[in-house]
Design an enzyme around this catalytic site. Structure first.
Site, PDB file in Angstrom:
ATOM      1  N   SER A   1      67.125   4.735  14.591  1.00 45.23           N
ATOM      2  CA  SER A   1      68.240   4.150  13.853  1.00 45.23           C
ATOM      3  C   SER A   1      68.234   2.625  13.831  1.00 45.23           C
ATOM      4  O   SER A   1      68.883   2.028  12.968  1.00 45.23           O
ATOM      5  CB  SER A   1      69.548   4.608  14.508  1.00 45.23           C
ATOM      6  OG  SER A   1      70.354   5.244  13.586  1.00 45.23           O
TER       7      SER A   1
ATOM      8  N   LYS B   1      67.503   0.777  10.731  1.00 43.32           N
ATOM      9  CA  LYS B   1      68.514   0.594   9.686  1.00 43.32           C
ATOM     10  C   LYS B   1      68.865  -0.883   9.501  1.00 43.32           C
ATOM     11  O   LYS B   1      69.272  -1.303   8.415  1.00 43.32           O
ATOM     12  CB  LYS B   1      69.778   1.402  10.039  1.00 43.32           C
ATOM     13  CG  LYS B   1      69.546   2.915  10.000  1.00 43.32           C
ATOM     14  CD  LYS B   1      70.699   3.689  10.616  1.00 43.32           C
ATOM     15  CE  LYS B   1      70.425   5.198  10.578  1.00 43.32           C
ATOM     16  NZ  LYS B   1      71.434   5.979  11.330  1.00 43.32           N
TER      17      LYS B   1
ATOM     18  N   TYR C   1      62.876   6.848   4.413  1.00 48.48           N
ATOM     19  CA  TYR C   1      63.805   6.778   5.558  1.00 48.48           C
ATOM     20  C   TYR C   1      63.120   7.264   6.846  1.00 48.48           C
ATOM     21  O   TYR C   1      63.184   6.598   7.888  1.00 48.48           O
ATOM     22  CB  TYR C   1      65.055   7.594   5.228  1.00 48.48           C
ATOM     23  CG  TYR C   1      65.993   7.734   6.398  1.00 48.48           C
ATOM     24  CD1 TYR C   1      66.658   6.629   6.916  1.00 48.48           C
ATOM     25  CD2 TYR C   1      66.189   8.973   7.017  1.00 48.48           C
ATOM     26  CE1 TYR C   1      67.504   6.754   8.018  1.00 48.48           C
ATOM     27  CE2 TYR C   1      67.028   9.099   8.112  1.00 48.48           C
ATOM     28  CZ  TYR C   1      67.672   7.986   8.612  1.00 48.48           C
ATOM     29  OH  TYR C   1      68.489   8.108   9.709  1.00 48.48           O
TER      30      TYR C   1
ATOM     31  N   TYR D   1      77.138   4.098  17.105  1.00 55.11           N
ATOM     32  CA  TYR D   1      77.626   5.434  16.786  1.00 55.11           C
ATOM     33  C   TYR D   1      79.127   5.502  17.047  1.00 55.11           C
ATOM     34  O   TYR D   1      79.844   4.522  16.846  1.00 55.11           O
ATOM     35  CB  TYR D   1      76.875   6.507  17.602  1.00 55.11           C
ATOM     36  CG  TYR D   1      75.381   6.494  17.450  1.00 55.11           C
ATOM     37  CD1 TYR D   1      74.780   6.597  16.200  1.00 55.11           C
ATOM     38  CD2 TYR D   1      74.552   6.383  18.547  1.00 55.11           C
ATOM     39  CE1 TYR D   1      73.397   6.600  16.062  1.00 55.11           C
ATOM     40  CE2 TYR D   1      73.169   6.391  18.420  1.00 55.11           C
ATOM     41  CZ  TYR D   1      72.600   6.503  17.174  1.00 55.11           C
ATOM     42  OH  TYR D   1      71.244   6.494  17.047  1.00 55.11           O
TER      43      TYR D   1
HETATM   44  N1  GLU Z   1      65.729   9.569  12.257  1.00 54.17           N
HETATM   45  C1  GLU Z   1      66.955   9.889  12.925  1.00 54.17           C
HETATM   46  C2  GLU Z   1      67.815  10.736  12.026  1.00 54.17           C
HETATM   47  O1  GLU Z   1      67.894  10.456  10.891  1.00 54.17           O
HETATM   48  C3  GLU Z   1      67.646   8.623  13.279  1.00 54.17           C
HETATM   49  C4  GLU Z   1      68.901   8.877  14.026  1.00 54.17           C
HETATM   50  C5  GLU Z   1      69.299   7.801  14.955  1.00 54.17           C
HETATM   51  O2  GLU Z   1      68.501   7.144  15.624  1.00 54.17           O
HETATM   52  O3  GLU Z   1      70.524   7.626  15.016  1.00 54.17           O
HETATM   53  O4  GLU Z   1      68.389  11.715  12.403  1.00 54.17           O
END
Ligand code: GLU
Length: 308
Positions: A67, A70, A192, A244
């Site tokens: 993540s 991102k 992604y 999160y």
């Molecule tokens: N590739 C993971 C997903 O899309 C990333 C999630 C993450 O690190 O929060 O589920």
């Protein structure tokens, strides 16, 4: 705040104190390739704007960026699309798990923010639609920021995510049904997953994000990576949504813009000072690394880094 050379000793001591925490979390297993990672590894690194890097533990051991990718995708999309981006994705905390579908349905395919999965998939769509080879462009961007040509996307993690990405596919198709995804969904998901699969280490990651602590200018090469306004905006989003569903608690206790990933890393931006990264694979119930949370919280407390 000026870092002292004692910082390395402090980091080593803090890491040693984290030993009892190693068994408290659980390595992510919903992406099978991540479940293979040894959970008893940990590292911490601090990169400062004056070019120093302090570290302890396995700070040169690669992990999966997940993540945290991102952030880089968002900066690239902001650079390409400008303010138009904010008509397609919001900047509010979600108060929902990172891969939640319900909110997206209620809010007509407009993701709450660019660092939950729906928002990052939207950003991936912008990259796919605005770069002729978006996966390469993403890696080139990271190589430019780190000065490390060897940065790559781990093919095993990439493949594993492609094979187990049904929930992300659901998010993408739902957004497509609302007209908020331009490219073909499989292409968007490939981008992604590819960016999530980037392999990087704590030292490289800390250095790569220094521009966010320096008003958009990457120290060392002195390049303007994004505008001062956009650096400020990315930090604002990370402060409210980067951890999160534990973002509020992290702001309350630590007080720094930060982003975590299910690979077990956390990065925290300290404006006008530098970047802290910590990594250890076992995660708490929110998806944040138990040991990395402890390391960053303790360091922020000891050095008095909270922005609030
Ligand atoms: N590739 C993971 C997903 O899309 C990333 C999630 C993450 O690190 O929060 O589920």
């Amino acid at each position: 705040m000026k870092p002292s050379t004692d910082l390395t000793t402090t980091l080593q001591q803090m890491l040693a104190q984290c030993q009892p925490l190693y068994t408290q979390g659980k390595v992510a297993d919903y992406i099978p390739a991540l479940a293979q990672v040894d959970g008893r590894q940990a590292a911490v690194a601090v990169a400062t704007l004056d070019g120093q890097v302090f570290s302890a533990g396995a700070a040169e051991q690669n992990f999966s960026l997940q993540s945290i990718s991102k952030i880089f995708g968002l900066v690239m999309a902001m650079n390409r699309l400008g303010d138009e981006l904010w008509q397609r994705v919001n900047m509010e905390p979600s108060g929902q798990p990172f891969n939640s579908i319900v909110q997206l349905e209620w809010e007509k395919g407009i993701p709450r923010n660019p660092v939950i999965n729906a928002g990052a998939i939207l950003v991936a769509d912008v990259l796919v639609s605005h770069y002729s080879a978006s996966k390469t462009a993403f890696l080139t961007f990271l190589r430019r920021l780190t000065g490390v040509e060897a940065i790559y996307a781990d093919p095993l993690v990439y493949q594993s995510e492609l094979e187990h990405g049904n929930r992300n596919a659901a998010l993408a198709y739902l957004m497509k049904s609302f007209g908020n995804i331009e490219a073909e969904v499989p292409q968007v998901l490939e981008h992604y997953f590819h960016q999530c699969a980037t392999a990087i280490n704590c030292k490289q990651l800390a250095q790569s994000l220094l521009f966010l602590a320096n008003r958009g200018v990457q120290p060392g090469c002195n390049e303007q990576i994004c505008s001062r306004r956009d650096a400020h905006r990315v930090n604002a989003i990370l402060s409210t949504s980067g951890m999160y569903d534990q973002s509020g608690e992290f702001a309350f206790k630590v007080g720094l813009p930060a982003k975590s990933g299910v690979g077990g890393a956390i990065v925290a931006i300290v404006p006008q000072f530098g970047v802290i990264t910590a990594w250890s694979p076992p995660l708490n119930r929110f998806g944040n690394s138990v040991v990395a949370m402890q390391l960053i919280s303790q360091l922020a407390e000891e050095l008095g880094l909270s922005l609030f």
